[in-house]
Design a protein around this motif. Sequence first.
Motif, PDB file in Angstrom:
ATOM      1  N   ALA A 537       0.919  -1.228  -0.193  1.00 58.32           N
ATOM      2  CA  ALA A 537       0.051   0.063   0.093  1.00 58.32           C
ATOM      3  C   ALA A 537       0.923   1.295   0.023  1.00 58.32           C
ATOM      4  O   ALA A 537       1.960   1.275   0.465  1.00 58.32           O
ATOM      5  N   ALA A 538       0.244   2.266  -0.221  1.00 57.86           N
ATOM      6  CA  ALA A 538       1.034   3.547  -0.401  1.00 57.86           C
ATOM      7  C   ALA A 538       0.586   4.450   0.780  1.00 57.86           C
ATOM      8  O   ALA A 538      -0.389   4.648   1.157  1.00 57.86           O
ATOM      9  N   ILE A 539       1.639   4.857   1.568  1.00 58.33           N
ATOM     10  CA  ILE A 539       1.418   5.433   2.953  1.00 58.33           C
ATOM     11  C   ILE A 539       2.556   6.557   2.859  1.00 58.33           C
ATOM     12  O   ILE A 539       3.737   6.479   2.955  1.00 58.33           O
ATOM     13  N   VAL A 540       1.664   7.730   2.657  1.00 54.88           N
ATOM     14  CA  VAL A 540       2.670   9.052   2.925  1.00 54.88           C
ATOM     15  C   VAL A 540       3.536   8.958   1.635  1.00 54.88           C
ATOM     16  O   VAL A 540       4.583   9.246   1.893  1.00 54.88           O
ATOM     17  N   ASP A 541       3.110   8.760   0.320  1.00 52.20           N
ATOM     18  CA  ASP A 541       3.920   8.501  -0.708  1.00 52.20           C
ATOM     19  C   ASP A 541       5.036   7.800  -0.654  1.00 52.20           C
ATOM     20  O   ASP A 541       5.836   7.774  -1.612  1.00 52.20           O
ATOM     21  N   GLU A 542       5.005   6.698   0.076  1.00 54.15           N
ATOM     22  CA  GLU A 542       5.763   5.719   0.125  1.00 54.15           C
ATOM     23  C   GLU A 542       5.266   4.149   0.030  1.00 54.15           C
ATOM     24  O   GLU A 542       4.321   4.137   0.551  1.00 54.15           O
ATOM     25  N   GLU A 543       5.763   3.487  -0.697  1.00 53.24           N
ATOM     26  CA  GLU A 543       5.067   2.136  -0.754  1.00 53.24           C
ATOM     27  C   GLU A 543       5.604   1.160   0.171  1.00 53.24           C
ATOM     28  O   GLU A 543       6.785   0.921   0.438  1.00 53.24           O
ATOM     29  N   VAL A 544       4.712   0.489   0.733  1.00 55.70           N
ATOM     30  CA  VAL A 544       4.997  -0.275   2.223  1.00 55.70           C
ATOM     31  C   VAL A 544       4.601  -1.599   1.908  1.00 55.70           C
ATOM     32  O   VAL A 544       3.282  -1.742   1.462  1.00 55.70           O
ATOM     33  N   SER A 545       5.249  -2.748   2.458  1.00 56.64           N
ATOM     34  CA  SER A 545       4.798  -3.995   2.152  1.00 56.64           C
ATOM     35  C   SER A 545       4.662  -4.523   3.656  1.00 56.64           C
ATOM     36  O   SER A 545       5.889  -4.462   4.490  1.00 56.64           O
ATOM     37  N   ARG A 546       3.841  -5.500   3.679  1.00 56.91           N
ATOM     38  CA  ARG A 546       3.584  -6.102   5.028  1.00 56.91           C
ATOM     39  C   ARG A 546       3.277  -7.492   4.746  1.00 56.91           C
ATOM     40  O   ARG A 546       2.254  -7.888   3.809  1.00 56.91           O
ATOM     41  N   PRO A 547       3.789  -8.343   5.405  1.00 61.39           N
ATOM     42  CA  PRO A 547       3.626 -10.186   5.051  1.00 61.39           C
ATOM     43  C   PRO A 547       2.081 -10.245   5.657  1.00 61.39           C
ATOM     44  O   PRO A 547       1.559  -9.524   6.603  1.00 61.39           O
ATOM     45  N   VAL A 548       1.434 -11.207   5.038  1.00 60.57           N
ATOM     46  CA  VAL A 548       0.234 -11.842   5.373  1.00 60.57           C
ATOM     47  C   VAL A 548       0.662 -12.844   6.327  1.00 60.57           C
ATOM     48  O   VAL A 548       1.274 -13.761   6.043  1.00 60.57           O
ATOM     49  N   GLN A 549       0.023 -12.629   7.625  1.00 61.24           N
ATOM     50  CA  GLN A 549       0.602 -13.722   8.592  1.00 61.24           C
ATOM     51  C   GLN A 549      -0.522 -14.956   8.848  1.00 61.24           C
ATOM     52  O   GLN A 549      -1.684 -14.412   8.606  1.00 61.24           O
ATOM     53  N   VAL A 550      -0.337 -16.026   9.048  1.00 60.38           N
ATOM     54  CA  VAL A 550      -1.027 -17.211   9.184  1.00 60.38           C
ATOM     55  C   VAL A 550      -0.853 -17.889  10.391  1.00 60.38           C
ATOM     56  O   VAL A 550       0.363 -18.077  10.880  1.00 60.38           O
ATOM     57  N   GLN A 551      -1.503 -18.786  11.040  1.00 60.38           N
ATOM     58  CA  GLN A 551      -1.575 -19.371  12.092  1.00 60.38           C
ATOM     59  C   GLN A 551      -1.174 -20.908  11.905  1.00 60.38           C
ATOM     60  O   GLN A 551      -1.948 -21.608  11.092  1.00 60.38           O
ATOM     61  N   HIS A 552      -0.308 -21.247  12.649  1.00 58.39           N
ATOM     62  CA  HIS A 552      -0.121 -22.750  12.793  1.00 58.39           C
ATOM     63  C   HIS A 552      -0.926 -23.645  13.727  1.00 58.39           C
ATOM     64  O   HIS A 552      -1.854 -22.719  14.537  1.00 58.39           O
ATOM     65  N   ARG A 553      -1.320 -24.772  14.079  1.00 62.91           N
ATOM     66  CA  ARG A 553      -2.288 -25.523  14.986  1.00 62.91           C
ATOM     67  C   ARG A 553      -1.704 -25.675  16.447  1.00 62.91           C
ATOM     68  O   ARG A 553      -2.518 -26.062  16.957  1.00 62.91           O
ATOM     69  N   GLY A 554      -0.565 -25.262  16.785  1.00 62.78           N
ATOM     70  CA  GLY A 554       0.073 -25.864  17.854  1.00 62.78           C
ATOM     71  C   GLY A 554      -0.251 -24.503  18.885  1.00 62.78           C
ATOM     72  O   GLY A 554       0.710 -23.999  19.296  1.00 62.78           O
TER      73      GLY A 554
END
Length: 800
Positions: A537-554
């Motif tokens: 996403a663009a945040i204050v004219d800067e492209e920012v990347s964030r990982p999609v986090q997923v859960q294990h079953r433990g």
Amino acid sequence: MFNPRLFNSVTVLVSLVFGHSAMGQPVPTKLPDSVHLFPAGAQQGTTVRVHIGVEQAPPRTNFFIRGDGVVGDSVLVTEVLDAGQPSPRRAPTEVPIHYPRQWAGEVTVAADAPVGTAYWDIFCASGGSSGSLPFVVGSLPEFIETESNSTPQSAESIELPVTLNGQIHGERDLDYFRFALQAGQVVYCEVLARRLGSRLEPTVSLLDSDGHAVSYQEDSLGDDPLVAFKAPSDGAYLLQVGNVSVHGSPAHVYRINMTTAPVASYAYPVGAPAGASAKFFFYAMSGDGDVLVVERELTLPADAGDVFQYSDPLLANTVPLRVLPAGAKTIETRARLDVAELPIAVGEVSNGRLSPLLPDVYVLDVQRQEPLNIRVIASASVSAASLILMEIADPTGKPVGRAKVAFTADAVKASHYLANPKVGNYTITLKSVGGLAAVHRVAGYQLEVLPARFDFRLTAGRDCLSVTQGSSLEIPVKANRAGGFKGEIRLNVEGLPEGVTVEDDVIAEGKNDVKLKFTIPDTLASTRYEIRLAGVAAIVDEEVSRPVQVQHRGHDSFGRSVHGVWRDVIALAVRHKPVFRLHCEEAYQYAHRGTIYPYTMTLERLGEFKEPVVIQRGDRQNRDLDGIEFVQTTVGIEQASFSMPIFLPETMHINIQSQSQLYTQAYASFTDSHGQKQHALFVSEKRNMLRTLPTVVKLSADGTALAGKPGDVVSVRFELERTSNMQNAMRLELVQNIAEGFDVPVQQFTRGQVLIDVPITIPDEMTSGDYQLTFKASGALDAKPDQTAITSATVTLHVE
């Protein structure tokens, strides 16, 4: 015995009764899955043989494990036939029950592997795991239990420190371990079970050398117990491990870290700014009802990320401390105990400690109308504040925010975004509404009030997904927006195989979720792919990347795990299209107890599939089998209709279950269109429905207690109690003997015969003792030659 669930002020009750439909039994899921790994961890620098527990997965299923310095990918070819501890006879229930199968494997942990967690899952042509499970990398010596250690007299001896690995493998099974302590020495027992995704709901007790209960301190780490015991005198002591309920199976796995070094479950403060010296206090049980406090002056490193794992030579565990940005301004509530309302300013972080149901009240002086983020941070790894209620009132006293109370795996326990605050004094009230009051439990937290910053976080459920060739998969992706950020978020996928089309890959402006859609071509190879998702996403004219986090079953019911619940990699299993289906008539059929009943079934072959198929008992049943066994059968390439032999033991309970509702499963190997060998398992479309009739014959022994010396020949008389339905000849043979070498010839009851004498030769080398010998008589029913009657009797032979 200690059960941590009884000590939580907020308890979630799940009723098995009301979870079932009034119209019938629930249908077990028919997809393959990973269940357990035993042992569930290993010490650095070792290789360990493991039992890999799966359900509804065929032979030659693939095993994958991922972790720094941990290797062990393999193909499951050797089944482990481990009966565990014998279960006592009990009345069957109509509660669903699972019968996992175990396969042999091996996992190697490098000497320089970091202490932490690796994650494992499985794949076969019929699908993959529903989520990965943890494999713990530890630093202590490891001990793997051996059955039977189910009485104080058979307790296994261990030396501290150690990590115990065990299974409550058998109904009402208990495990005992013996260890030595000196007077005044304290032992800490940290159980890992629910936080590993185990089916075990653990209980632990400590006993003296005579088996009498002793007094100890107790706590809970989520659903898992932690106990501390201070020895009153030199000597041997016992640790007893069990399950809350009657159930036990190979999937009831546990690890227990036993040390004489303190386990610090709580810390205050929970964090500090990077690069600045701060005083920390670490709290542990003393073992005799008091608290042990370790005080340290620490400087948290700036390169540690958001969390610094602090290791202290006095403590058995590492403690995760929150790392604030360098220069962050912190204040202490404990220094203002004389003030009913604690002042806090924008830009400050308050270190506080909550008492159960007693509030901390803050007054926030807002001097400018700028958006604010207000958050409460209290990681369960260092704080007893499991549930925190935050209420905010504006300068007029009007409520403007109340954070939802919920169990969460995250350190952020409450948060609120003030988009357009008024100038004046806001009141922030914090209450702890969960947890057990005890002298050693410290509910530390950090309340931060910061100018809002645009940001976002993405989550997407489980870390293992399955989809069939030629079909689509939707992945719900949720965005947690911060600081008033409302912009568009584009989703990127790394590692997706060629040919897969992606749709709905944008979280629209102002929206908080989307269902990311994958469409799988029917020509895509059936295998396991590792993919990663990220949002840009663009945040204050800067492209920012964030990982999609997923859960294990433990993780447990609190969302708590051993080393965090989030991952950033997804195992995507592309299932092969079904190559056959298994059918049967789901209508009541009748069979005598003590017979093998041939249940007619049909194998429907799909496409060009022409391979043998192995038929066996389903790993998941919707009720107790009550001793029923399936005789594994292979269906040839030209067969469509066949009989599934189902053995109904004569020991089945009467008038307990109205009928038996049985699931059958089948597996086969085949070569796919890509030339790859595939292995798939499918469960029958319908159930085998059987109602039992009385037995038709009963074998008994006249004088079940025999005695003799090595070399002697002793005789036992057997009698058949026949009914009019069973006058046929029957074969009598020895089917079970604990000691090898007994010479017992096969005998034959002729038609109508009821008495027979059987000679038993005691081997010359047989040692003295009592031996249980089980004999079986079998023969075809008079009017139904396709059904076999089986009856058994046991005699005790005392060798002098």
